[in-house]
Motif scaffolding. Structure first.
Motif, short mmCIF file in Angstrom:
data_model
loop_
_atom_site.label_atom_id
_atom_site.label_comp_id
_atom_site.label_asym_id
_atom_site.label_seq_id
_atom_site.Cartn_x
_atom_site.Cartn_y
_atom_site.Cartn_z
N ALA A 1 6.80 2.87 -1.03
CA ALA A 1 6.62 1.75 -0.11
C ALA A 1 7.41 0.53 -0.60
N THR A 2 7.88 -0.25 0.35
CA THR A 2 8.56 -1.52 0.04
C THR A 2 8.08 -2.58 1.02
N SER B 1 8.21 -3.60 -4.31
CA SER B 1 8.36 -2.17 -4.10
C SER B 1 7.54 -1.44 -5.15
N VAL B 2 7.24 -0.18 -4.86
CA VAL B 2 6.47 0.61 -5.82
C VAL B 2 7.28 1.82 -6.26
N ASN B 3 6.92 2.32 -7.44
CA ASN B 3 7.42 3.60 -7.94
C ASN B 3 6.20 4.50 -8.06
N PHE B 4 6.01 5.36 -7.09
CA PHE B 4 4.85 6.23 -7.02
C PHE B 4 5.24 7.61 -7.55
N ARG C 1 0.85 -1.19 0.00
CA ARG C 1 0.00 0.00 0.00
C ARG C 1 0.88 1.24 0.00
N GLN C 2 0.33 2.34 -0.52
CA GLN C 2 1.05 3.62 -0.57
C GLN C 2 0.10 4.74 -0.21
N GLU C 3 0.49 5.58 0.73
CA GLU C 3 -0.29 6.77 1.04
C GLU C 3 0.19 7.90 0.13
N LYS D 1 7.16 -3.20 -8.62
CA LYS D 1 8.35 -3.94 -9.01
C LYS D 1 8.48 -5.17 -8.13
N ILE D 2 8.62 -6.31 -8.80
CA ILE D 2 8.84 -7.57 -8.08
C ILE D 2 10.27 -8.02 -8.38
#
Lengths: 117, 115
Positions: free
Chosen positions: A59-60, A65-68, A50-52, A78-79
């Motif tokens: 977030a990781t 991990s994400v690229n927001f 999740r990402q706020e 990203k996996i």
């Protein structure tokens, strides 16, 4: 109305390699939350990450991990070190931060990830 | 319980028959959500409850769909006079509050097939 777009119906990755799943969204809200859910063949929905939107830091969660990119309204997953158990449908989802009618999740159409040996 | 429970797992109905699906949220969770996942994998929000009160019903096809969450009973989603396009997996989710740190926990779904 908010919309979530996943432009990759299917992706494939070799075991131990890295793959990135794309997600874009459209909203006029300034505060919201973004999620990636995994749905294996059992159909069980599993929250991956999740990402706020108010947080600048991506977030990781272990290998995920994400690229927001808030200005671009982009939220990719990203996996790393892909495993056979990562094979599933992945759904990007949006939720506005205010309570009331905005509490529901809005999902993208999903990306089917295959993991090969 | 510790998990969202949904019954039955599978339901087959002839067109025009009634279908009733049940959901038991996680104990202590105040919010219940129903989502419909059609065979193309698209999710559609149907309705949400705060305890026994409807919180958001903007996704409900009101002509044939109804839902309830009564005290001390599983929540239910009922479809009167089912149509072929109602064939889908219906997911129930529950959360402790609406704030994101209290995520929505999903049940295993009920697969409805309308013949």
């Amino acid at each position: 109305a908010q919309t979530v777009t996943q432009s990759q119906p299917e992706m494939s990755v070799q075991e131990a390699e890295t793959v990135t799943l794309s997600c874009t969204y459209d909203t006029s809200e300034s505060d919201y939350y973004l999620f990636w859910y995994k749905q294996p063949p059992s159909r069980q929905m599993i929250l991956v990450i999740r990402q706020e939107a108010y947080k600048q830091q991506n977030a990781t969660e272990n290998r995920f991990s994400v690229n927001f990119q808030k200005a671009a309204k982009s939220f990719s997953l990203k996996i790393s070190d892909s495993q056979l158990g990562d094979a599933a449908m992945y759904f990007c989802a949006y939720k506005a931060a205010n309570t009331g009618t905005a509490s529901k999740l809005t999902f993208g159409t999903g990306t089917r990830l295959q993991v090969t040996l | 319980g510790e998990e969202v429970a949904q019954t039955p797992k599978h339901l087959v109905r002839g067109e025009g028959q009634k279908a009733k699906l049940y959901c038991a949220p996680i104990k202590g969770h105040s919010y219940v959500f129903w989502y419909q996942q059609v065979l193309k994998n698209e999710f559609k929000f149907l309705i949400s409850f705060q305890n026994e009160n409807v919180f958001d019903e903007t996704g409900m096809p009101k002509e044939r769909f109804s839902a309830k969450c009564l005290p001390n009973s599983p929540c239910s989603l009922e479809i009167q006079a089912t149509k072929l396009e109602d064939s889908a997996v219906y997911f129930c989710a529950s959360s402790q509050s609406l704030y994101v740190r209290n995520e929505q926990f999903f049940g295993p779904g009920t697969r409805l097939t309308v013949l």
